[in-house]
Design an enzyme around this catalytic site. Structure first.
Site, short mmCIF file in Angstrom:
data_model
loop_
_atom_site.label_atom_id
_atom_site.label_comp_id
_atom_site.label_asym_id
_atom_site.label_seq_id
_atom_site.Cartn_x
_atom_site.Cartn_y
_atom_site.Cartn_z
CG HIS A 50 -1.93 1.22 1.29
ND1 HIS A 50 -2.02 2.33 2.48
CD2 HIS A 50 -3.01 1.91 0.83
CE1 HIS A 50 -2.19 3.10 2.48
NE2 HIS A 50 -3.11 3.07 1.31
CD GLU A 53 -2.50 3.04 -3.63
OE1 GLU A 53 -2.99 3.67 -3.46
OE2 GLU A 53 -3.00 1.75 -2.55
CG HIS A 54 -0.27 5.94 -0.10
ND1 HIS A 54 -0.63 7.20 0.22
CD2 HIS A 54 -1.28 5.53 -0.53
CE1 HIS A 54 -1.48 6.89 0.81
NE2 HIS A 54 -1.82 5.54 0.20
CD GLU A 128 -5.16 5.34 3.39
OE1 GLU A 128 -5.79 4.61 3.39
OE2 GLU A 128 -3.71 5.38 3.29
#
Length: 420
Positions: A50, A53-54, A128
């Site tokens: 993840h 991906e950022h 997040e």
């Protein structure tokens, strides 16, 4: 029967391209898929997929983060990315005349991320994580997954943990990118108004130089948890409960029957859980069921949010409905209504190029046969009451179900899953 309108091309090295041309479409949806998700991570770097991906959006040697945003906006594209348990995808939707430029932007992002501002982006993800911790409905789902897939990476949150995310430095992320973003792991999907031959040539030109590598080997191996029940205290207005069991792989021959079972149970406003828990008794505002299918595993889940005073009765009614589905076939009228709902929701979704692109991508990731729309409708129509009863007996046995709960004080909800 595979969908004859979906074209597949594989280049030397393993890069694959899937195309679904749609003459009537007014847009193109493009997805660059990477067969790498949270289940492929080691425990000590949970969340690195993840995080990567950022970082795709933080810049390349040709464009910084603002430049990437401006490049997409200059062609009017709607772009984003997502990470799942089994995939990462960078996607965009745009007008057909911008296909070449969109491929330029997205290929550069995938091939040449500079990993700029890593320290700042790690803290964005930490925020997040904390945001999700303030959403008890989502946390109840994550805790349920940790029970169903106890000891297996499928039971971990996709986003990872604060300590593991903060522990990923530039060198570790660079090694992850080099080992993961390889030709055998990457495939590209285009759906909408495009010419397959030209699209394939453009993809090969931009991504044909991906390095070789080996795809991740996957085999789910959950262990039995110490208890089937998990409670986490939190000062909330509502009591949040998730319960469920292991389900079916996404590509199972029974996937349409499972969709019908889920629809009958808690898939809509006429479903049994909605009617019995909310409409008839007023015990909850939100109550529903859902099935999550992976390449080699699945989970069938139920969620309910209720007050502390009502939650026991709500769980009791849910357990009663689960038992009822295992004891008696659904009626002919209920079965027909469910089939019509499933056919409509499945086929109407295909009016969107983005939905078609996602269908292909998820199908490739999970090894699910990509059926023509007519064949999907036929298989839905072929589901019988006996199929639903059989799956209910296999997957809704209270003694094999798990339950997670979040609320202000512990209540023994597990006793409703002990069975008769």
């Amino acid at each position: 029967m595979g969908d004859p309108n979906i074209r597949r091309r594989e280049f030397p090295g393993g890069l694959r391209v899937f195309t679904e041309p749609l003459e009537e479409a007014t847009s193109v949806s493009l997805g660059v898929w990477i067969r790498a998700g949270s289940r492929d991570e080691r425990d000590e770097v949970a969340g690195i997929t993840h995080l990567m991906e950022h970082m795709l959006f933080k810049g390349t040697p040709r464009m910084d983060a603002l430049g990437i945003a401006q490049a997409f906006e200059s062609i009017g594209a709607q772009e984003n990315a997502a990470t799942g348990e089994e995939y990462t995808v960078l996607y965009a939707r745009f007008l057909p005349e911008h296909l070449e430029r969109a491929l330029d932007i997205m290929s550069d992002m995938v091939l040449h991320p500079t990993l700029a501002d890593l320290e700042r982006e790690r803290e964005v993800i930490v925020e997040e994580i904390r945001m999700y911790e303030d959403r008890p409905d989502q946390m109840a789902d994550e805790h349920l997954s940790s029970l169903i897939f106890h000891g297996d990476p499928l039971g971990r949150p996709i986003i990872g943990y604060v300590d593991t995310v903060r522990g990923v430095d530039h060198e570790r992320l660079r090694r992850f990118h080099a080992a993961t973003y390889t030709a055998p792991n990457v495939f590209v999907v285009g759906a909408g108004r495009l010419e397959p031959e030209r699209f394939e040539a453009l993809v090969e030109e931009r991504l044909g130089g991906l390095p070789g590598g080996e795809p991740f080997a996957r085999a789910v191996r959950p262990k039995a948890p110490e208890s089937r029940f998990l409670f986490k205290p939190k000062e909330t207005e509502q009591y949040h409960v998730s319960l469920g069991s292991r389900g079916l792989p996404a590509g199972s021959e029974d996937r349409f029957a499972m969709a019908a079972l889920n629809n009958v149970l808690g898939g809509g406003m006429s479903s049994r859980l909605f009617q019995e828990v909310r409409e008839k008794r007023g015990l909850a505002y939100a109550v529903y069921s859902y099935h999550q299918g992976y390449s080699d595993a699945g989970a069938l889940k139920v969620y309910v949010g209720s007050t502390t005073n009502n939650v026991e009765e709500a769980v009791r009614v849910i357990a009663e409905q689960l038992e009822r589905l295992r004891e008696e076939p659904v009626s002919e009228e209920e079965l027909e209504r469910t089939k019509q709902q499933l056919k409509s929701s499945t086929l109407l979704a295909l009016e969107s190029t983005a939905a078609r692109m996602n269908r292909i991508g998820r199908g490739v990731v999970t090894g699910t046969e990509l059926l023509a729309p007519e064949e999907m409708a036929r298989r839905i129509e072929a589901v019988s009451a006996e199929d639903i009863l059989r799956l209910a007996r296999e997957h809704l046995d209270l003694k094999n179900m798990y339950l997670s709960a979040i609320g202000p004080r512990e209540i023994d909800l597990g006793r409703y899953l002990e069975g008769a």
